[in-house]
Design an enzyme around this catalytic site. Structure first.
Site, PDB file in Angstrom:
ATOM      1  N   TYR A  25       0.854  -1.184   0.000  1.00 55.10           N
ATOM      2  CA  TYR A  25       0.000   0.000   0.000  1.00 55.10           C
ATOM      3  C   TYR A  25       0.896   1.242   0.000  1.00 55.10           C
ATOM      4  O   TYR A  25       0.802   2.106   0.841  1.00 55.10           O
ATOM      5  CB  TYR A  25      -0.925  -0.030   1.227  1.00 55.10           C
ATOM      6  CG  TYR A  25      -2.169   0.797   1.067  1.00 55.10           C
ATOM      7  CD1 TYR A  25      -3.178   0.403   0.206  1.00 55.10           C
ATOM      8  CD2 TYR A  25      -2.330   1.991   1.791  1.00 55.10           C
ATOM      9  CE1 TYR A  25      -4.325   1.162   0.057  1.00 55.10           C
ATOM     10  CE2 TYR A  25      -3.480   2.761   1.656  1.00 55.10           C
ATOM     11  CZ  TYR A  25      -4.471   2.339   0.785  1.00 55.10           C
ATOM     12  OH  TYR A  25      -5.619   3.098   0.639  1.00 55.10           O
ATOM     13  N   GLN A  28       2.162   2.906  -5.738  1.00 56.72           N
ATOM     14  CA  GLN A  28       1.219   2.312  -6.685  1.00 56.72           C
ATOM     15  C   GLN A  28       0.094   1.561  -5.977  1.00 56.72           C
ATOM     16  O   GLN A  28      -1.056   1.567  -6.433  1.00 56.72           O
ATOM     17  CB  GLN A  28       1.931   1.347  -7.641  1.00 56.72           C
ATOM     18  CG  GLN A  28       2.817   2.039  -8.665  1.00 56.72           C
ATOM     19  CD  GLN A  28       2.041   2.916  -9.632  1.00 56.72           C
ATOM     20  OE1 GLN A  28       0.872   2.663  -9.930  1.00 56.72           O
ATOM     21  NE2 GLN A  28       2.685   3.962 -10.112  1.00 56.72           N
ATOM     22  N   SER A  53       1.787   1.183   6.635  1.00 52.37           N
ATOM     23  CA  SER A  53       0.792   1.105   5.565  1.00 52.37           C
ATOM     24  C   SER A  53      -0.527   0.532   6.069  1.00 52.37           C
ATOM     25  O   SER A  53      -1.590   0.824   5.526  1.00 52.37           O
ATOM     26  CB  SER A  53       1.292   0.199   4.439  1.00 52.37           C
ATOM     27  OG  SER A  53       2.439   0.714   3.861  1.00 52.37           O
ATOM     28  N   VAL A  85      12.074  -6.481  -2.881  1.00 46.65           N
ATOM     29  CA  VAL A  85      11.580  -7.375  -1.823  1.00 46.65           C
ATOM     30  C   VAL A  85      10.598  -8.417  -2.371  1.00 46.65           C
ATOM     31  O   VAL A  85      10.217  -9.345  -1.668  1.00 46.65           O
ATOM     32  CB  VAL A  85      10.898  -6.606  -0.647  1.00 46.65           C
ATOM     33  CG1 VAL A  85      11.800  -5.508  -0.111  1.00 46.65           C
ATOM     34  CG2 VAL A  85       9.548  -6.032  -1.051  1.00 46.65           C
ATOM     35  N   HIS A 108       5.579  -3.831 -12.819  1.00 48.27           N
ATOM     36  CA  HIS A 108       6.860  -3.711 -13.531  1.00 48.27           C
ATOM     37  C   HIS A 108       7.338  -5.150 -13.761  1.00 48.27           C
ATOM     38  O   HIS A 108       7.117  -6.023 -12.922  1.00 48.27           O
ATOM     39  CB  HIS A 108       7.830  -2.906 -12.652  1.00 48.27           C
ATOM     40  CG  HIS A 108       9.232  -2.792 -13.173  1.00 48.27           C
ATOM     41  ND1 HIS A 108       9.546  -2.593 -14.492  1.00 48.27           N
ATOM     42  CD2 HIS A 108      10.419  -2.807 -12.513  1.00 48.27           C
ATOM     43  CE1 HIS A 108      10.861  -2.503 -14.624  1.00 48.27           C
ATOM     44  NE2 HIS A 108      11.419  -2.640 -13.434  1.00 48.27           N
ATOM     45  N   GLY A 134       2.506   6.789  -8.414  1.00 49.92           N
ATOM     46  CA  GLY A 134       1.219   6.430  -7.837  1.00 49.92           C
ATOM     47  C   GLY A 134       0.298   7.609  -7.540  1.00 49.92           C
ATOM     48  O   GLY A 134      -0.872   7.589  -7.960  1.00 49.92           O
ATOM     49  N   ASP A 191      12.488   0.161 -19.485  1.00 47.25           N
ATOM     50  CA  ASP A 191      12.263   0.932 -18.265  1.00 47.25           C
ATOM     51  C   ASP A 191      13.583   1.135 -17.521  1.00 47.25           C
ATOM     52  O   ASP A 191      13.941   2.251 -17.150  1.00 47.25           O
ATOM     53  CB  ASP A 191      11.254   0.190 -17.387  1.00 47.25           C
ATOM     54  CG  ASP A 191      10.792   0.999 -16.195  1.00 47.25           C
ATOM     55  OD1 ASP A 191      10.004   1.944 -16.409  1.00 47.25           O
ATOM     56  OD2 ASP A 191      11.207   0.713 -15.065  1.00 47.25           O
ATOM     57  N   GLU A 231      15.496  25.540 -14.669  1.00 49.77           N
ATOM     58  CA  GLU A 231      14.808  25.705 -15.944  1.00 49.77           C
ATOM     59  C   GLU A 231      14.562  24.383 -16.678  1.00 49.77           C
ATOM     60  O   GLU A 231      13.840  24.338 -17.668  1.00 49.77           O
ATOM     61  CB  GLU A 231      15.599  26.654 -16.857  1.00 49.77           C
ATOM     62  CG  GLU A 231      15.526  28.087 -16.388  1.00 49.77           C
ATOM     63  CD  GLU A 231      16.113  29.055 -17.416  1.00 49.77           C
ATOM     64  OE1 GLU A 231      15.866  28.866 -18.618  1.00 49.77           O
ATOM     65  OE2 GLU A 231      16.820  29.972 -16.996  1.00 49.77           O
ATOM     66  N   SER A 252      14.738  31.074 -27.374  1.00 55.01           N
ATOM     67  CA  SER A 252      15.270  32.135 -28.247  1.00 55.01           C
ATOM     68  C   SER A 252      16.054  31.514 -29.394  1.00 55.01           C
ATOM     69  O   SER A 252      16.497  30.359 -29.316  1.00 55.01           O
ATOM     70  CB  SER A 252      16.189  33.053 -27.444  1.00 55.01           C
ATOM     71  OG  SER A 252      17.388  32.352 -27.122  1.00 55.01           O
TER      72      SER A 252
HETATM   73  P1  NAD Z   1       6.537   1.291  -2.686  1.00 54.55           P
HETATM   74  O1  NAD Z   1       7.980   1.418  -2.321  1.00 54.55           O
HETATM   75  O2  NAD Z   1       5.730   2.531  -2.611  1.00 54.55           O
HETATM   76  O3  NAD Z   1       5.870   0.145  -1.802  1.00 54.55           O
HETATM   77  C1  NAD Z   1       5.770   0.288  -0.458  1.00 54.55           C
HETATM   78  C2  NAD Z   1       4.749  -0.696   0.084  1.00 54.55           C
HETATM   79  O4  NAD Z   1       5.299  -2.013   0.096  1.00 54.55           O
HETATM   80  C3  NAD Z   1       4.361  -0.342   1.487  1.00 54.55           C
HETATM   81  O5  NAD Z   1       2.990  -0.600   1.669  1.00 54.55           O
HETATM   82  C4  NAD Z   1       5.176  -1.316   2.304  1.00 54.55           C
HETATM   83  O6  NAD Z   1       4.575  -1.596   3.542  1.00 54.55           O
HETATM   84  C5  NAD Z   1       5.158  -2.556   1.403  1.00 54.55           C
HETATM   85  N1  NAD Z   1       6.274  -3.454   1.692  1.00 54.55           N
HETATM   86  C6  NAD Z   1       7.596  -3.166   1.641  1.00 54.55           C
HETATM   87  N2  NAD Z   1       8.325  -4.247   1.993  1.00 54.55           N
HETATM   88  C7  NAD Z   1       7.434  -5.227   2.273  1.00 54.55           C
HETATM   89  C8  NAD Z   1       7.556  -6.562   2.698  1.00 54.55           C
HETATM   90  N3  NAD Z   1       8.763  -7.100   2.937  1.00 54.55           N
HETATM   91  N4  NAD Z   1       6.422  -7.284   2.885  1.00 54.55           N
HETATM   92  C9  NAD Z   1       5.203  -6.740   2.655  1.00 54.55           C
HETATM   93  N5  NAD Z   1       5.029  -5.472   2.255  1.00 54.55           N
HETATM   94  C10 NAD Z   1       6.127  -4.729   2.084  1.00 54.55           C
HETATM   95  O7  NAD Z   1       6.411   0.595  -4.114  1.00 54.55           O
HETATM   96  P2  NAD Z   1       6.021   1.262  -5.509  1.00 54.55           P
HETATM   97  O8  NAD Z   1       7.014   2.335  -5.836  1.00 54.55           O
HETATM   98  O9  NAD Z   1       4.573   1.565  -5.513  1.00 54.55           O
HETATM   99  O10 NAD Z   1       6.314   0.053  -6.497  1.00 54.55           O
HETATM  100  C11 NAD Z   1       5.477  -1.081  -6.579  1.00 54.55           C
HETATM  101  C12 NAD Z   1       5.631  -1.716  -7.940  1.00 54.55           C
HETATM  102  O11 NAD Z   1       5.135  -0.819  -8.930  1.00 54.55           O
HETATM  103  C13 NAD Z   1       7.076  -1.994  -8.326  1.00 54.55           C
HETATM  104  O12 NAD Z   1       7.100  -3.164  -9.086  1.00 54.55           O
HETATM  105  C14 NAD Z   1       7.447  -0.800  -9.182  1.00 54.55           C
HETATM  106  O13 NAD Z   1       8.480  -1.068 -10.111  1.00 54.55           O
HETATM  107  C15 NAD Z   1       6.137  -0.560  -9.898  1.00 54.55           C
HETATM  108  N6  NAD Z   1       5.960   0.799 -10.393  1.00 54.55           N
HETATM  109  C16 NAD Z   1       6.123   1.838  -9.546  1.00 54.55           C
HETATM  110  C17 NAD Z   1       5.928   3.120  -9.997  1.00 54.55           C
HETATM  111  C18 NAD Z   1       6.006   4.281  -9.035  1.00 54.55           C
HETATM  112  O14 NAD Z   1       5.523   5.323  -9.394  1.00 54.55           O
HETATM  113  N7  NAD Z   1       6.530   4.195  -7.844  1.00 54.55           N
HETATM  114  C19 NAD Z   1       5.561   3.362 -11.330  1.00 54.55           C
HETATM  115  C20 NAD Z   1       5.367   2.265 -12.178  1.00 54.55           C
HETATM  116  C21 NAD Z   1       5.564   0.983 -11.688  1.00 54.55           C
HETATM  117 MG    MG Z   2       9.638   3.749 -15.960  1.00 55.68          MG
END
Ligand code: NAD
Ligand code: MG
Length: 328
Positions: A25, A28, A53, A85, A108, A134, A191, A231, A252
């Site tokens: 949570y 994303q 979370s 993780v 991803h 997110g 990516d 900028e 410019s």
């Molecule tokens: P994040 O770092 O925001 O996730 C954090 C969440 O993961 C928290 O709820 C935390 O409690 C939980 N968490 C962390 N370690 C844990 C564990 N050991 N056990 C259970 N829960 C655990 O993650 P994110 O940046 O949202 O990325 C999630 C996925 O989405 C990834 O695969 C990322 O590549 C992909 N993604 C992210 C973005 C972005 O904007 N951040 C964009 C596109 C794709």
């Molecule tokens: Mg990307």
């Protein structure tokens, strides 16, 4: 032209009666859970008990559960925890809850593409990768629009994986903007390369080195900061809205002539070769191995780079400058 898919190409019915569990949570996880719930889906959050979370999900009106329990009751499991993780959480909490007929979704492609997670036969594997952070996935949805996203199907045992991934994309609002089909391999490699060569690595290298040159020549750091960093966003906005030509039109003629004649001297063949090398390391899995190794050692190098960069002049100057130019 590549085909884009929109609202009419997706049907939420593919998720009718299905239970969706979102693991994580964070950036994303929160956005996608809330959007899916607002789209009428049955969403449960799987989390480590009593973490930060957990309270956040509760205050947003969800009833979070332990990861394993939440995955057991799910038809569709969305793995939205940090990439590094995922494989350990998968092994201990998610894999035991998998059964043929379930769907695993990722944001991803990293762990599937580099085989750090290898789900059993019978489990569909799909991806919806929103092309923005997110909070933006949530705010554009609330504004009645959505975030362009990439979708992919890696394994389709049920014959329904495409319908399910398109319904997920619709549920988070992505098909309002449009989605493009990709593969786990293409999404992961482009990516990683994009963030290394341009978005995160390239841009900070370019700005950082130019900033250092200017202050070493005795220019005021604040002036240097404006010229090479502040900028940047204005320029990138022009490029995002209308391509390079739109930017060249807006700056410019002096900037245009200087930029067009000097750009390829800055990003010369040597830099191009370095970019190709970086892409190779992504493609052959060396980058993925290096990063997972670093993670398992407790991120010693990353921690050092983080604390070193906080001490840099650019960061100090930026902090002061930004506070000088806020609305008072
Ligand atoms: P994040 O770092 O925001 O996730 C954090 C969440 O993961 C928290 O709820 C935390 O409690 C939980 N968490 C962390 N370690 C844990 C564990 N050991 N056990 C259970 N829960 C655990 O993650 P994110 O940046 O949202 O990325 C999630 C996925 O989405 C990834 O695969 C990322 O590549 C992909 N993604 C992210 C973005 C972005 O904007 N951040 C964009 C596109 C794709
Ligand atoms: Mg990307």
């Amino acid at each position: 032209m590549v085909k884009a898919y929109y609202e009419k190409d997706a049907d939420l019915k593919a998720l009718k009666g299905k239970k969706i569990t979102v693991v994580g949570y964070g950036s994303q996880g929160r956005a996608q859970s809330m959007n899916l719930r607002d789209s009428g889906m049955d969403v449960t959050i799987g989390l480590r008990e009593k973490g930060k979370s957990w309270t956040k999900a509760q205050s947003d009106g969800f009833k979070p559960m332990g990861v394993r329990e939440a995955c057991e009751k799910a038809d569709v499991i969305m793995v939205l925890i940090p990439d590094e993780v995922q494989s350990e959480v998968y092994k201990s909490e998610i894999a035991p809850a998998l059964k043929p007929g379930k769907t695993l979704d990722f944001g991803h492609g990293f762990n599937i593409h580099f085989k750090r997670i290898t789900p059993p036969d019978g489990v569909d594997i799909v991806m919806v990768a929103p092309k923005s952070p997110g909070p933006k996935v949530r705010s554009t949805y609330e504004e009645g629009f959505g975030t362009p996203s990439l979708v992919a199907v890696e394994k389709d045992y049920s014959g329904k994986a495409w319908d399910v991934v398109m319904a997920l994309a619709k549920g988070i609002g992505a098909t309002r903007a449009g989605v493009i089909k990709t593969t786990f391999k293409e999404e992961t490699e482009t990516d990683n390369f994009g963030e290394q060569a341009v978005l995160c690595g390239g841009i900070t290298g370019l700005i950082g080195e130019a900033f250092k040159i200017l202050i070493s020549e005795g220019y005021q750091p604040e002036i240097a900061y404006f010229e090479v960093l502040h900028e940047m966003k204005l320029i990138v906005d022009l490029i995002q809205n209308g391509g390079f030509e739109n930017m060249w039109n807006a700056v410019s003629n002096t900037a245009e002539y200087g930029g067009r004649t000097r750009g390829s001297r800055i990003i010369d063949q040597h830099v191009v070769n370095n970019m190709r090398e970086v892409l190779k390391e992504v493609q052959n899995g060396n980058f993925a191995d290096e990063w997972m190794n670093e993670y398992h050692k407790g991120i010693p190098n990353l921690s050092k780079m983080r604390s070193d960069s906080q001490k840099e002049t650019l960061e100090q100057v930026g902090k002061e400058l930004r506070s000088m130019f806020v609305k008072k």
